[in-house]
Design a protein around this motif. Sequence first.
Motif, PDB file in Angstrom:
ATOM      1  N   GLU A 236       0.922  -1.304  -0.070  1.00  0.00           N
ATOM      2  CA  GLU A 236      -0.132   0.041   0.016  1.00  0.00           C
ATOM      3  C   GLU A 236       0.821   1.256  -0.099  1.00  0.00           C
ATOM      4  OE1 GLU A 236      -0.389  -2.526   2.062  1.00  0.00           O
ATOM      5  OE2 GLU A 236      -2.496  -3.132   1.946  1.00  0.00           O
ATOM      6  N   ASP A 237       1.998   1.207   0.330  1.00  0.00           N
ATOM      7  CA  ASP A 237       2.960   2.374   0.440  1.00  0.00           C
ATOM      8  C   ASP A 237       3.308   2.894  -1.093  1.00  0.00           C
ATOM      9  OD1 ASP A 237       3.521   2.674   3.159  1.00  0.00           O
ATOM     10  OD2 ASP A 237       5.410   1.950   2.867  1.00  0.00           O
ATOM     11  N   TYR A 238       3.030   1.696  -2.057  1.00  0.00           N
ATOM     12  CA  TYR A 238       3.410   2.346  -3.397  1.00  0.00           C
ATOM     13  C   TYR A 238       2.142   2.510  -4.357  1.00  0.00           C
ATOM     14  CZ  TYR A 238       7.746   1.123  -1.390  1.00  0.00           C
ATOM     15  OH  TYR A 238       8.818   0.835  -0.515  1.00  0.00           O
ATOM     16  N   GLY A 239       0.973   2.272  -3.746  1.00  0.00           N
ATOM     17  CA  GLY A 239      -0.213   2.629  -4.392  1.00  0.00           C
ATOM     18  C   GLY A 239      -0.767   3.818  -4.199  1.00  0.00           C
ATOM     19  N   SER A 240      -1.635   4.233  -5.198  1.00  0.00           N
ATOM     20  CA  SER A 240      -2.444   5.629  -5.198  1.00  0.00           C
ATOM     21  C   SER A 240      -3.030   5.773  -4.173  1.00  0.00           C
ATOM     22  CB  SER A 240      -3.006   5.875  -6.626  1.00  0.00           C
ATOM     23  OG  SER A 240      -1.878   5.910  -7.609  1.00  0.00           O
ATOM     24  N   LYS A 241      -2.856   6.801  -3.168  1.00  0.00           N
ATOM     25  CA  LYS A 241      -3.878   7.079  -2.139  1.00  0.00           C
ATOM     26  C   LYS A 241      -4.138   8.498  -1.944  1.00  0.00           C
ATOM     27  CE  LYS A 241       0.192   6.000   0.718  1.00  0.00           C
ATOM     28  NZ  LYS A 241       1.096   5.675  -0.087  1.00  0.00           N
ATOM     29  N   VAL A 242      -4.764   8.843  -1.033  1.00  0.00           N
ATOM     30  CA  VAL A 242      -5.096  10.254  -0.610  1.00  0.00           C
ATOM     31  C   VAL A 242      -5.040  10.167   1.227  1.00  0.00           C
ATOM     32  CG1 VAL A 242      -6.547  12.171  -0.413  1.00  0.00           C
ATOM     33  CG2 VAL A 242      -6.172  11.104  -2.455  1.00  0.00           C
ATOM     34  N   THR A 243      -4.184  10.805   1.752  1.00  0.00           N
ATOM     35  CA  THR A 243      -4.191  10.890   3.316  1.00  0.00           C
ATOM     36  C   THR A 243      -4.367  12.302   3.697  1.00  0.00           C
ATOM     37  OG1 THR A 243      -1.500  11.172   2.981  1.00  0.00           O
ATOM     38  CG2 THR A 243      -2.214   9.168   3.040  1.00  0.00           C
ATOM     39  N   HIS A 244      -4.726  12.282   4.951  1.00  0.00           N
ATOM     40  CA  HIS A 244      -5.269  13.525   5.699  1.00  0.00           C
ATOM     41  C   HIS A 244      -4.593  13.711   6.999  1.00  0.00           C
ATOM     42  CE1 HIS A 244      -8.583  11.403   3.363  1.00  0.00           C
ATOM     43  NE2 HIS A 244      -8.921  12.487   2.831  1.00  0.00           N
ATOM     44  N   GLU A 245      -4.256  14.948   7.346  1.00  0.00           N
ATOM     45  CA  GLU A 245      -3.810  15.045   8.660  1.00  0.00           C
ATOM     46  C   GLU A 245      -4.333  16.768   9.110  1.00  0.00           C
ATOM     47  OE1 GLU A 245      -1.350  14.279  11.981  1.00  0.00           O
ATOM     48  OE2 GLU A 245      -1.661  13.089  10.147  1.00  0.00           O
ATOM     49  N   LEU A 246      -5.079  16.669  10.116  1.00  0.00           N
ATOM     50  CA  LEU A 246      -5.620  17.980  10.630  1.00  0.00           C
ATOM     51  C   LEU A 246      -4.772  19.011  11.137  1.00  0.00           C
ATOM     52  CD1 LEU A 246      -8.438  19.340  11.411  1.00  0.00           C
ATOM     53  CD2 LEU A 246      -7.874  18.593  13.726  1.00  0.00           C
ATOM     54  N   GLN A 247      -4.566  20.121  10.379  1.00  0.00           N
ATOM     55  CA  GLN A 247      -3.895  21.166  10.765  1.00  0.00           C
ATOM     56  C   GLN A 247      -4.219  22.175  11.496  1.00  0.00           C
ATOM     57  OE1 GLN A 247      -2.566  22.641   6.644  1.00  0.00           O
ATOM     58  NE2 GLN A 247      -0.791  21.801   6.812  1.00  0.00           N
ATOM     59  N   GLY A 248      -5.598  22.411  11.763  1.00  0.00           N
ATOM     60  CA  GLY A 248      -6.054  23.368  12.802  1.00  0.00           C
ATOM     61  C   GLY A 248      -7.750  23.445  12.452  1.00  0.00           C
ATOM     62  N   ILE A 249      -8.499  24.094  13.658  1.00  0.00           N
ATOM     63  CA  ILE A 249      -9.709  24.453  13.690  1.00  0.00           C
ATOM     64  C   ILE A 249      -9.832  25.954  13.775  1.00  0.00           C
ATOM     65  CG2 ILE A 249     -12.166  23.949  15.047  1.00  0.00           C
ATOM     66  CD1 ILE A 249     -11.012  21.121  15.939  1.00  0.00           C
TER      67      ILE A 249
END
Length: 645
Positions: A236-249
């Motif tokens: 999965e490291d090399y497959g196409s993907k979209v990741t998310h990380e909260l930066q702020g509210i």
Amino acid sequence: MMRNYLLLCALMLLTASAQAQQPNLKWGKPTQEELNMTEYAPDKDAEALELYRNVEVRYEFINGDFRVLNYVKRRLKVLKPEGKSVADGEILIWRNSSNDTHEVVRGLKATAYNLENGKVVKTKMESSSVHEEELDTNDKVGTVIEYEYRLESDYYYQLRDWYAQSDIPVLYTRYSVSIPEWLSFHIEESGMNTLEKQTDSNSLTVGEEHVNTEERIFIGRNLPALKDDDYVWRAEDYGSKVTHELQGIYIPGYVHKNYSSTWKDIDERLEKDDEFGGRIKKSSPLKDDILAAGIPQIADSRERFEAIWKMLTKRVRWNGSYAFWAKSGNKVLKEGTGTNADINFLLINMLHDAGIESSPVVLRLRNRGRLPLSHASMKYLSTFVVAVELNDSTTAYFDSSAQDGYLNVLPAVLSVDRARIIRKDHTSDWVNLQNMALATERSFIQATLTADGQLSGTLSRALDGEAAAAVRKRWRTAKDSADVIHDMQEDKSIEISDYRLQGRHDFSPRLRETIQFTKQCTTAGDIIYLNPLVIPPITKNPFTAETRNLPIELPYKQRTTLNVTLTLPDGWQLEETPKPIILRFDGITASIMYQQKDNQLTVLYKENVSRTFFTQQQYQDMKAMLDRQVESCKAIVTLTKKTPQ
């Protein structure tokens, strides 16, 4: 003539475009093409095909708080009997037992479509709530399966990562995420296949306000299957993907909180955390035992470390699990077992009591994936090892899961290229643990060949680092010692008359193995066919596939040397002394040198693997070199009887 050529090319392109299977974006209506298809042209070996997947992520504001809704629709095609398992789907939900935060699945519907006597037969499964049951969707070869559901989540601050690829090919997949302007996420696309990208804007009603939203859309077409392969830790490291990380509210007039972090922020957070940074400053429950044993007075820090580790292993054993957070030291000692984190914290405390500085080195296990390069995030950290400061001003690394290892001899799953030392003096830094991992094997064979083609001799092996750990593990996990000897005989094509292993139970990076053996060479009249390496270091190429879609990740670097001294029978001669062989590839070298004097033939084999990562573009060249290396190691020389003068 040029004009006719261009016209022909245009017609060929139009024909190819017309023949390419187009995705069906209508839900609940499989096409005749989908129902009749028997194979997927780009991957004729595919057991199943993902025809369509659409995931829409939307926010809603209810009861004074945000909630995330994930709408999922998926259509699959079973192409072969083995592909029926695609119907065995599962939905992972999160739940926090300490509060009422949870996720729930609603509106689950599944339908199987089959052609029977030219007619479409539908088999439906509907459920108003999700529960464990065996769902008979009448799936078989040729079945088209559709299912949909809605996942409602209270975890508005933690969006799920989206993976465009899976272990079957994907004809069409679409992901859209619409985020209110009050929430800021770092959204990253990665992988080997480029996705189509679009943006749009809308609004969300929050009470009496309309909050602007930004929608990001990602579309993948004709994506290849992403299958696990040998020598890759996590496909999965090399497959196409979209990741998310909260930066702020950022809620005007109410909340303005920044969650974006640097790795220095994470260092500080861990240092201040009572359950992490607070733990590494404490004394151990075994402090009195350490003092009574006189361990702090041992001058050499390596010997002091060994004394601490031996004391700890008498009280606690590893339970086989890796973790980041840990139980209290007293509880771990009472239970007598724990995760690597449980035991590592105890080890750090004991080393502190013995006067040895040590620090946790946080990382992500290789089989969980790589740490992101674009941003810092604690959510990807899965465990830590221990950095030990020795009295020769060097730092060594150790983990309590290294049942067969030593300082700088870690299990391969921990040998990552990016780990971070969390030091008490705030001088945290990155370290490449793969630089410490090395399997070294130095072998010596002295053998005598008789006129009837029998070899008898001694194999002596000096093993260091990962190579020694591998042999210790082999013996530790074997059901019976006779099985180990039997496997050696089969693997090396020899008969073993005596076997000795020195240092098997030592806490040491070294091991020595001595084997007395015999081996029968092939003979034909006055000819003996002999492999001059006697016991070839490599007899088959681990890479046999014609193509490869994933990189190659070796467990560790390797260095192998084999010295062979062969005494040939009197009255016999080599027809021809083999020529030297030198093979080179990016990060790999191998050579075989021959020398004959009177009735003695000496052979020197060397191999050095100085890299652990190779791209899929390097696969063909690497495979070709290893094919030549195997061929060279299996090469046979011919001995003939001398003609009397």
